[in-house]
Design a protein around this motif. Structure first.
Motif, mmCIF file in Angstrom:
data_model
loop_
_atom_site.group_PDB
_atom_site.id
_atom_site.type_symbol
_atom_site.label_atom_id
_atom_site.label_comp_id
_atom_site.label_asym_id
_atom_site.label_seq_id
_atom_site.Cartn_x
_atom_site.Cartn_y
_atom_site.Cartn_z
ATOM 1 N N PRO B 48 0.992 -1.338 0.164
ATOM 2 C CA PRO B 48 -0.011 -0.169 -0.134
ATOM 3 C C PRO B 48 0.963 1.065 -0.218
ATOM 4 O O PRO B 48 1.815 1.125 0.581
ATOM 5 C CB PRO B 48 -0.736 -0.042 1.410
ATOM 6 N N TRP B 49 0.343 2.336 -0.792
ATOM 7 C CA TRP B 49 1.174 3.556 -1.011
ATOM 8 C C TRP B 49 1.768 4.075 0.374
ATOM 9 O O TRP B 49 2.720 4.722 0.512
ATOM 10 C CB TRP B 49 0.788 4.574 -1.666
ATOM 11 N N TRP B 50 0.860 3.911 1.631
ATOM 12 C CA TRP B 50 1.135 4.576 2.829
ATOM 13 C C TRP B 50 2.276 3.785 3.444
ATOM 14 O O TRP B 50 2.375 4.307 4.687
ATOM 15 C CB TRP B 50 0.017 4.777 3.563
ATOM 16 N N THR B 52 5.127 2.865 1.989
ATOM 17 C CA THR B 52 6.508 2.970 1.379
ATOM 18 C C THR B 52 7.230 4.039 2.036
ATOM 19 O O THR B 52 6.603 5.154 2.181
ATOM 20 C CB THR B 52 6.139 3.253 -0.063
ATOM 21 N N SER B 53 8.788 4.012 2.173
ATOM 22 C CA SER B 53 9.504 4.767 2.466
ATOM 23 C C SER B 53 9.488 6.339 1.659
ATOM 24 O O SER B 53 9.564 7.163 2.338
ATOM 25 C CB SER B 53 10.777 4.384 2.561
ATOM 26 N N GLY B 54 9.163 6.025 0.471
ATOM 27 C CA GLY B 54 9.191 6.980 -0.361
ATOM 28 C C GLY B 54 8.184 8.237 -0.015
ATOM 29 O O GLY B 54 8.286 9.391 0.014
ATOM 30 N N PHE B 55 7.021 7.676 0.563
ATOM 31 C CA PHE B 55 6.081 8.478 0.889
ATOM 32 C C PHE B 55 6.502 9.308 2.009
ATOM 33 O O PHE B 55 6.002 10.403 2.328
ATOM 34 C CB PHE B 55 4.722 7.741 0.994
ATOM 35 N N TYR B 56 6.897 8.570 2.951
ATOM 36 C CA TYR B 56 7.451 9.247 4.339
ATOM 37 C C TYR B 56 8.538 10.307 4.214
ATOM 38 O O TYR B 56 8.465 11.238 4.783
ATOM 39 C CB TYR B 56 7.643 8.214 5.150
ATOM 40 N N ILE B 57 9.217 9.898 3.266
ATOM 41 C CA ILE B 57 10.551 10.774 3.083
ATOM 42 C C ILE B 57 9.908 12.021 2.286
ATOM 43 O O ILE B 57 10.176 13.347 2.580
ATOM 44 C CB ILE B 57 11.599 10.052 2.063
ATOM 45 N N GLY B 58 8.995 11.958 1.347
ATOM 46 C CA GLY B 58 8.492 13.148 0.799
ATOM 47 C C GLY B 58 7.570 13.958 1.598
ATOM 48 O O GLY B 58 7.633 15.055 1.572
ATOM 49 N N LEU B 59 7.118 13.244 2.515
ATOM 50 C CA LEU B 59 6.118 13.813 3.436
ATOM 51 C C LEU B 59 7.018 14.732 4.427
ATOM 52 O O LEU B 59 6.803 15.949 4.639
ATOM 53 C CB LEU B 59 5.468 12.878 4.409
ATOM 54 N N GLY B 60 8.128 14.254 4.950
ATOM 55 C CA GLY B 60 9.186 15.027 5.522
ATOM 56 C C GLY B 60 9.717 16.102 4.907
ATOM 57 O O GLY B 60 9.640 17.197 5.404
#
Lengths: 243, 344
Positions: B48-50, B52-60
């Protein structure tokens, strides 16, 4: 063919007396198995023979040379006597081929081409001709141990000492390593093997020594030690181990 | 067919009065605790997209940028001032980098020796007991040397750099008040000396740790094939040490880079001095100056640690040094190793 003779070897670590006057002979071309319970000083004895540990007392002779003479360089002694460890002790940062080459280049001072040829030949001899460039971490335990044997063989030693070479291996690898060792024994290499592999000792050993409490308790042919042990301590040990 | 459903169905006891034995040769269903975990990304199943590490790095990153811009919009600082004046800090920044790197490189040579001494503490009575051997009286120089190294490291690590700098640089500047050499004044040179002493102490501990981390079995193996102690050190210990200390040594460089700001207290015109004196006080833009400083430091340190991680990865020997971090799903999709959409 060379022989090893130890006379009255003693070694203590602090208050703990590990070797209490050991007399040991490894005759030319003989495979000697040393068996005995853990902590009885078998490994310490092997380490004393190639001076990884300096004995406190006693003499050790390789042929007629007293290795315990302080004027003899321990590096020279270790060059004459190969050693294979329980934990392989391969150089982590070098490939299998370079593990074998290192001592050839820098102890025997062979040139690169000769060292490489010897390394390839020795690795082929232990069945690892296809693993020349693998690092130790990429090899299985049995393969690592065979590289270690090749490394010892490449130095063209007069005697090879094996310190529980199969204790850290899985049953399948054990057979590979024991096969290599058995072949070496048949080729007439002088070997002293500390082992818990009673099957190997029965099959390959010319003579077996039972070792306990820092002393040689009993010695004889494999048959004598395993089947008709004279000493009470040997009997009880064999009863437990040969169930 | 869904993998999970299949597992649940076959895990149920068969209907009827048949004994609950499993006859099919198909895959044995996993216990539910295992099955409920995240699907293995290596199999190419899309998480699920939520998760993935990319999502959290992007969020940060997006969050940090949002705060940065929002503070600017609120009038907390002037973003355009930062954009216009960033380049004026390049000169002082390069001076800072020079201080850091010079002291670091000079420090390495001393730290190597100190670390070597510290890695082999002399043993009581051991040397004298070996009758007739070379090095029997080595305790005569080993103990003082070990004592000096230990005392040096303890002093450097146990006192603040500001204090060390004041003791070393200011006292020397009193003695040589007009010292200039290669375009640097006395404060630059004595500050560099203080920084070198400081980083040497820390690096010595890095080297000691690295040398002591080489397994005893490696040394034993080297001895057993007939290598001398010197050969063992240069052929076995040292190559392995360098692989083990790459990361801590990078840490020390970054730490040294940040410590170099304290040289501003000696009026050395490095980057902190620039942001404080020129931007904050002269131009009266205090926040902007320090934000620019943070941008410089962040960019350089992040870039450096990325480069070192990359070098570590390509020069890696299996079984030695830092393990390769697991590659995230997002990255593998971007590299084209995995399909962007889930299979099936």
């Amino acid at each position: 063919m060379s022989s090893i003779h130890a006379r009255g070897v003693r070694k203590s670590f602090g208050d703990l007396e590990v070797l209490r006057g050991v007399d040991l002979d490894v005759n030319p071309g003989e495979v000697l198995c040393i068996v005995g319970p853990s902590g009885s000083g078998k490994s310490t004895l092997l380490r004393c023979i190639n001076l990884l540990i300096t004995p406190d007392e006693g003499e050790i002779y390789l042929d007629n040379i007293a290795l315990t003479d302080p004027h003899i360089r321990p590096e020279w002694v270790r060059q004459q006597i190969g050693m294979v460890f329980q934990q392989f002790n391969l150089f982590t940062h070098l490939s299998a081929k370079k593990n074998v080459m290192l001592a050839l280049r820098h102890v025997k001072h062979l040139d690169r081409k000769k060292a490489e040829a010897t390394a390839k030949a020795q690795l082929g001899r232990v069945g690892l001709a296809d693993k020349l460039n693998a690092y130790p971490a990429q090899l299985s335990g049995g393969q690592q141990q065979r590289v270690a044997i090749a490394r010892a063989l490449a130095m063209d030693p007069k005697v090879i000492l094996f310190d529980e070479p199969t204790s850290a291996l899985d049953p399948e690898s054990i057979q590979d390593v024991l096969a290599v060792m058995g072949r070496l024994g048949q080729e007439g290499m002088t070997m002293a093997v500390v082992t818990h592999e009673m099957g190997f000792a029965k099959e390959v050993a010319d003579r077996v020594i039972f070792f306990d409490g820092g002393r040689v308790i009993e010695e004889g042919s494999p048959d004598e030690i395993f089947e008709r042990a004279g000493h009470e301590r040997t009997q009880s040990f064999m009863k437990k181990i040969l169930r | 067919m869904d993998r999970q459903e299949d597992g649940i169905r076959s895990a149920r006891p068969p209907a009827g009065d048949a004994p609950p034995t499993r006859r099919s040769t198909g895959p044995v269903p996993l216990p539910s605790a295992v099955r409920s975990g995240r699907p293995p990304t290596s199999a190419g199943v899309r998480p699920p997209w939520w998760t993935t590490s990319g999502f959290y790095i992007g969020l940060g990153v997006a969050g940090a940028l949002a705060v940065f811009v929002a503070l600017g919009r609120l009038g907390y600082y002037d973003i355009w001032f930062i954009v216009d004046n960033l380049s004026s800090g390049f000169g002082p920044l390069i001076l800072s980098l020079e201080f850091t790197t010079y002291s670091f490189v000079i420090g390495i040579s001393f730290a190597f020796g100190l670390g070597l001494v510290r890695a082999h503490p002399p043993k009581v009575g051991k040397h004298l007991a070996r009758k007739g051997t070379r090095g029997r009286f080595s305790f005569l120089w080993r103990w003082p040397l070990y004592g000096f190294a230990t005392g040096f490291v303890a002093t450097v690590r146990g006192t603040p750099f500001l204090v060390q700098m004041n003791i070393v640089a200011i006292s020397l500047a009193y003695v040589y008040p007009q010292f200039t050499f290669l375009g640097w004044n006395q404060f630059c040179w004595f500050g560099l000396l203080a920084l070198t002493i400081n980083t040497t102490g820390y690096q010595a501990e890095v080297f000691r740790g690295g040398i002591q981390s080489v397994e005893a079995g490696q040394i034993e193996g080297a001895k057993a094939v007939g290598l001398t102690r010197t050969q063992t050190f240069f052929r076995i210990t040292l190559p392995q040490t360098f692989r083990l200390i790459t990361l801590p040594l990078t840490n020390e460089w970054i730490s040294n880079f940040k410590t170099a700001t304290i040289l501003s207290a000696l009026t050395v015109e490095e980057v902190y001095y620039w942001s404080k004196e020129t931007i904050a006080i002269n131009d009266v833009h205090p926040i902007e100056g320090f934000v620019m400083l943070a941008i410089f430091y962040l960019l350089i340190n992040v870039t450096l640690s990325r480069v070192v991680t990359y070098i570590e990865k390509v020069r890696r020997i299996p079984g030695l040094g830092t393990p390769i971090p697991e590659v995230s799903y997002t990255k593998r999709v971007l590299r084209g190793e995995l399909p962007a959409r889930a299979r099936g």
